[in-house]
Enzyme design. Sequence first.
Site, mmCIF file in Angstrom:
data_model
loop_
_atom_site.group_PDB
_atom_site.id
_atom_site.type_symbol
_atom_site.label_atom_id
_atom_site.label_comp_id
_atom_site.label_asym_id
_atom_site.label_seq_id
_atom_site.Cartn_x
_atom_site.Cartn_y
_atom_site.Cartn_z
ATOM 1 N N LYS A 1 0.711 -1.014 -0.306
ATOM 2 C CA LYS A 1 0.254 0.103 0.084
ATOM 3 C C LYS A 1 0.498 1.339 -0.104
ATOM 4 O O LYS A 1 0.488 1.975 -0.541
ATOM 5 C CB LYS A 1 -0.764 0.034 0.894
ATOM 6 C CG LYS A 1 -1.581 1.296 1.631
ATOM 7 C CD LYS A 1 -2.221 1.466 2.866
ATOM 8 C CE LYS A 1 -1.793 1.371 4.087
ATOM 9 N NZ LYS A 1 -1.099 2.839 4.560
ATOM 10 N N ASN A 2 1.451 1.141 0.635
ATOM 11 C CA ASN A 2 2.601 2.507 1.185
ATOM 12 C C ASN A 2 3.151 2.835 0.113
ATOM 13 O O ASN A 2 4.130 3.881 0.280
ATOM 14 C CB ASN A 2 3.063 2.402 2.365
ATOM 15 C CG ASN A 2 2.204 3.009 3.503
ATOM 16 O OD1 ASN A 2 1.062 2.572 3.071
ATOM 17 N ND2 ASN A 2 2.708 2.808 4.607
ATOM 18 N N CYS B 1 -5.352 13.247 12.864
ATOM 19 C CA CYS B 1 -5.524 11.508 12.538
ATOM 20 C C CYS B 1 -5.026 10.954 13.543
ATOM 21 O O CYS B 1 -5.077 11.160 14.487
ATOM 22 C CB CYS B 1 -4.900 10.467 11.500
ATOM 23 S SG CYS B 1 -2.696 10.690 11.944
ATOM 24 N N ARG C 1 0.624 14.631 12.755
ATOM 25 C CA ARG C 1 0.824 14.665 11.586
ATOM 26 C C ARG C 1 1.067 15.557 11.138
ATOM 27 O O ARG C 1 -0.234 15.491 9.631
ATOM 28 C CB ARG C 1 0.133 13.300 10.657
ATOM 29 C CG ARG C 1 0.980 12.022 11.423
ATOM 30 C CD ARG C 1 -0.163 10.854 11.335
ATOM 31 N NE ARG C 1 0.496 10.574 9.646
ATOM 32 C CZ ARG C 1 0.181 9.420 9.133
ATOM 33 N NH1 ARG C 1 -0.907 8.964 9.621
ATOM 34 N NH2 ARG C 1 0.391 9.205 7.883
ATOM 35 N N VAL D 1 2.442 18.314 7.998
ATOM 36 C CA VAL D 1 3.529 18.464 6.392
ATOM 37 C C VAL D 1 3.895 19.247 5.993
ATOM 38 O O VAL D 1 4.105 19.743 5.464
ATOM 39 C CB VAL D 1 2.269 18.175 5.001
ATOM 40 C CG1 VAL D 1 1.918 16.714 5.158
ATOM 41 C CG2 VAL D 1 1.161 19.623 4.748
ATOM 42 N N ASP D 2 4.445 20.113 6.776
ATOM 43 C CA ASP D 2 5.155 21.563 6.908
ATOM 44 C C ASP D 2 6.709 21.244 6.338
ATOM 45 O O ASP D 2 7.100 22.351 6.309
ATOM 46 C CB ASP D 2 5.841 21.957 8.571
ATOM 47 C CG ASP D 2 6.186 20.897 9.424
ATOM 48 O OD1 ASP D 2 5.406 19.869 9.686
ATOM 49 O OD2 ASP D 2 7.650 21.379 10.067
ATOM 50 N N GLN D 3 7.664 19.900 6.195
ATOM 51 C CA GLN D 3 8.612 19.756 5.859
ATOM 52 C C GLN D 3 8.473 19.543 4.280
ATOM 53 O O GLN D 3 9.055 20.153 3.736
ATOM 54 C CB GLN D 3 9.081 18.471 6.282
ATOM 55 C CG GLN D 3 9.505 18.443 7.743
ATOM 56 C CD GLN D 3 10.612 19.423 7.738
ATOM 57 O OE1 GLN D 3 11.341 19.162 7.492
ATOM 58 N NE2 GLN D 3 10.050 20.425 9.235
ATOM 59 N N ASP E 1 4.853 0.891 12.314
ATOM 60 C CA ASP E 1 3.656 -0.298 11.783
ATOM 61 C C ASP E 1 3.653 -1.343 12.036
ATOM 62 O O ASP E 1 3.089 -2.184 11.370
ATOM 63 C CB ASP E 1 3.890 0.206 9.554
ATOM 64 C CG ASP E 1 3.507 1.548 9.462
ATOM 65 O OD1 ASP E 1 2.898 2.402 10.374
ATOM 66 O OD2 ASP E 1 3.679 1.405 8.483
ATOM 67 N N ILE F 1 8.022 7.192 16.622
ATOM 68 C CA ILE F 1 7.727 7.886 15.689
ATOM 69 C C ILE F 1 6.603 8.750 15.328
ATOM 70 O O ILE F 1 5.934 9.545 15.173
ATOM 71 C CB ILE F 1 7.097 7.512 13.539
ATOM 72 C CG1 ILE F 1 8.579 6.275 13.826
ATOM 73 C CG2 ILE F 1 7.389 7.829 12.565
ATOM 74 C CD1 ILE F 1 9.739 7.062 13.406
ATOM 75 N N ARG G 1 -8.229 -1.022 4.406
ATOM 76 C CA ARG G 1 -7.232 0.266 3.873
ATOM 77 C C ARG G 1 -6.282 -0.259 4.026
ATOM 78 O O ARG G 1 -5.780 0.335 2.727
ATOM 79 C CB ARG G 1 -7.286 1.115 5.014
ATOM 80 C CG ARG G 1 -9.096 2.221 5.329
ATOM 81 C CD ARG G 1 -8.843 3.568 5.394
ATOM 82 N NE ARG G 1 -7.925 4.382 5.361
ATOM 83 C CZ ARG G 1 -7.384 5.186 5.787
ATOM 84 N NH1 ARG G 1 -6.811 5.224 7.174
ATOM 85 N NH2 ARG G 1 -6.078 5.571 5.831
HETATM 86 N N1 EPU Z 1 6.045 14.994 10.191
HETATM 87 C C1 EPU Z 1 5.615 16.007 10.464
HETATM 88 N N2 EPU Z 1 6.480 17.219 9.459
HETATM 89 C C2 EPU Z 1 6.605 16.798 7.948
HETATM 90 C C3 EPU Z 1 6.237 15.136 7.807
HETATM 91 C C4 EPU Z 1 6.022 14.203 9.178
HETATM 92 O O1 EPU Z 1 6.007 16.697 11.874
HETATM 93 O O2 EPU Z 1 6.288 17.874 7.390
HETATM 94 C C5 EPU Z 1 6.637 13.492 11.070
HETATM 95 C C6 EPU Z 1 4.610 13.107 11.856
HETATM 96 O O3 EPU Z 1 4.058 13.971 12.463
HETATM 97 C C7 EPU Z 1 5.248 11.454 12.675
HETATM 98 C C8 EPU Z 1 6.606 11.549 11.128
HETATM 99 O O4 EPU Z 1 7.154 12.640 10.812
HETATM 100 O O5 EPU Z 1 5.240 11.900 13.680
HETATM 101 C C9 EPU Z 1 6.741 10.756 10.622
HETATM 102 O O6 EPU Z 1 5.933 10.933 9.588
HETATM 103 P P1 EPU Z 1 6.383 10.446 8.319
HETATM 104 O O7 EPU Z 1 5.891 11.657 6.926
HETATM 105 O O8 EPU Z 1 7.847 9.494 8.196
HETATM 106 O O9 EPU Z 1 4.832 9.016 7.694
HETATM 107 P P2 EPU Z 1 3.972 9.486 6.433
HETATM 108 O O10 EPU Z 1 4.634 9.908 5.463
HETATM 109 O O11 EPU Z 1 2.660 9.942 6.506
HETATM 110 C C10 EPU Z 1 3.990 6.905 6.241
HETATM 111 C C11 EPU Z 1 3.698 5.966 6.200
HETATM 112 C C12 EPU Z 1 2.770 5.234 7.429
HETATM 113 C C13 EPU Z 1 3.856 5.185 8.263
HETATM 114 C C14 EPU Z 1 5.082 6.050 8.392
HETATM 115 C C15 EPU Z 1 5.804 5.881 8.975
HETATM 116 C C16 EPU Z 1 2.554 5.779 3.600
HETATM 117 C C17 EPU Z 1 1.024 6.371 2.927
HETATM 118 N N3 EPU Z 1 2.062 5.692 5.210
HETATM 119 O O12 EPU Z 1 3.117 8.464 7.110
HETATM 120 O O13 EPU Z 1 1.771 3.984 7.369
HETATM 121 O O14 EPU Z 1 3.211 4.979 9.308
HETATM 122 O O15 EPU Z 1 5.192 6.305 7.047
HETATM 123 O O16 EPU Z 1 6.905 4.807 8.537
HETATM 124 O O17 EPU Z 1 3.176 6.408 3.482
HETATM 125 C C18 EPU Z 1 0.106 2.783 7.762
HETATM 126 O O18 EPU Z 1 0.724 2.107 6.530
HETATM 127 O O19 EPU Z 1 -0.915 2.199 8.901
HETATM 128 C C19 EPU Z 1 0.789 4.008 8.227
HETATM 129 C C20 EPU Z 1 0.316 5.018 9.306
#
Ligand code: EPU
Length: 433
Positions: free
Chosen positions: A22-23, A116, A121, A123-125, A307, A329, A399
């Site tokens: 999925k990811n 969520c 979570r 998306v500032d980065q 995960d 995380i 999902r």
């Molecule tokens: N974060 C920030 N700012 C950002 C981006 C992330 O503060 O701009 C923080 C998040 O809040 C979190 C940490 O950084 O605390 C890591 O977040 P990341 O961006 O790595 O996660 P993601 O891309 O939103 C993906 C997977 C998740 C998985 C995580 C970590 C997808 C669609 N989702 O999420 O999958 O847990 O990486 O490996 O790829 C799942 O499949 O059940 C799932 C939650």
Amino acid sequence: MDQFLITGRSRIAGEVTISGAKNAALPLLAAMILAETPTTLNNVPSLQDVRTLIKLIEGLGITIEKNGNVVTCDTSTIENYFAPYELVKTMRASILVLGPLLARFGEAEVSLPGGCAIGSRPVDQHLKAFEAMGADIKVENGYVIAKAPEGGRLIGCDFSFDMVTVGGTENVLIAATLAKGTTVLENCAREPEVVDLANMLVAMGAKIEGIGTSTLTIEGVESLKGCEYSVVADRIETGSYLAGALMTEGDVTAKNTDPSLLIPVLQKFEEMGAVVTTGDDWIRVQMTGRPKPVDIRTQPHPGFPTDMQAQLMAVCCLAEGTSTISENIFENRYMHVPELKRMGADIQVDGHTAIVRGVEAFNAAPVMATDPRASMSLVMAAAAAEGETLIDRIYHIDRGYENVEEKLRGLGVKIKRVNPVTDNAESEEANNG
Ligand code: EPU
């Protein structure tokens, strides 16, 4: 709203064929937006999140079709660059269309995902990196409105992520492929799904160095073409089914998977007393007796994946002794704890740490799923428990896991989908994953 009724005391044993991840599928689908000629993606899992992203891409006017596990995409019919709140709120990964739209068409308007179940979570980065590439980013009325600089192309730059982010690395990597000049991204996520994305981008004509490392160097190209590509195996689905063997003195073989992507997980299985054997594309886990307690710390890849935390916690609940789990995380990824406790688990949470004192058995109880992985921990606990467990809100599991009932039945789990009442909350509040 669908529920699962699981009759416990099953021995989880047999073979299971693993689907595409999925990811990985989600960023690969988003990356298809970059290609000027048609793209074909194979091994795409049939999951609610995939359907949501396809609907979102269709809403852009792009011609995208899914037949079985094959998705074809032709971007020549694109009409707009807009991703509405109604879709984004049901799946956070929708933000991944921002990078390709901005990079290829110079503009995008994408709803901000909300919070969520597993954490805030932000998306500032993602946004900070696009700004560093010269984009003008505004957030208005809950939407990110992004514009590329003069000339409509992002500009290569050096950027270091403040924390390791999977989605952030993917979004910015996608965008950098079409930027003017060279982009150097530091502190990148190294998850196998990021590697899969980079490999597909290269097949589309992108120039990327450092794939699989924390520094990615991308030399922007003028345009990208379509390609045919196959989604990598789902390491989390693999680990989830294998974990079932540890809880039920079982014997599970996962086929069509890649053992090299699960090293930290398989290592924990062995520490817990399982016998793990692997081939090129299969993993077998055999277990006798109760699991041994372990210490688990979730970390970015190649550390132990967040995960798999919920599923391993369910195993720890039955261990002979006390395990310690530390979730590093996400700030709120212990939603399964109160549910596992309803089934007789002994877990104490203090901030990021959970102390799990092993009990001899789970007992059946009505419980509620909160995210795909938490749901799987409850399913496995229910399979091991004495009696009948009713799991509510199982749309979360749909999902993240393709053909989940069929696969579980194949492994000996007595599972039935029941549909007693309609609840409007269904999928509306689903935003994690
Ligand atoms: N974060 C920030 N700012 C950002 C981006 C992330 O503060 O701009 C923080 C998040 O809040 C979190 C940490 O950084 O605390 C890591 O977040 P990341 O961006 O790595 O996660 P993601 O891309 O939103 C993906 C997977 C998740 C998985 C995580 C970590 C997808 C669609 N989702 O999420 O999958 O847990 O990486 O490996 O790829 C799942 O499949 O059940 C799932 C939650």
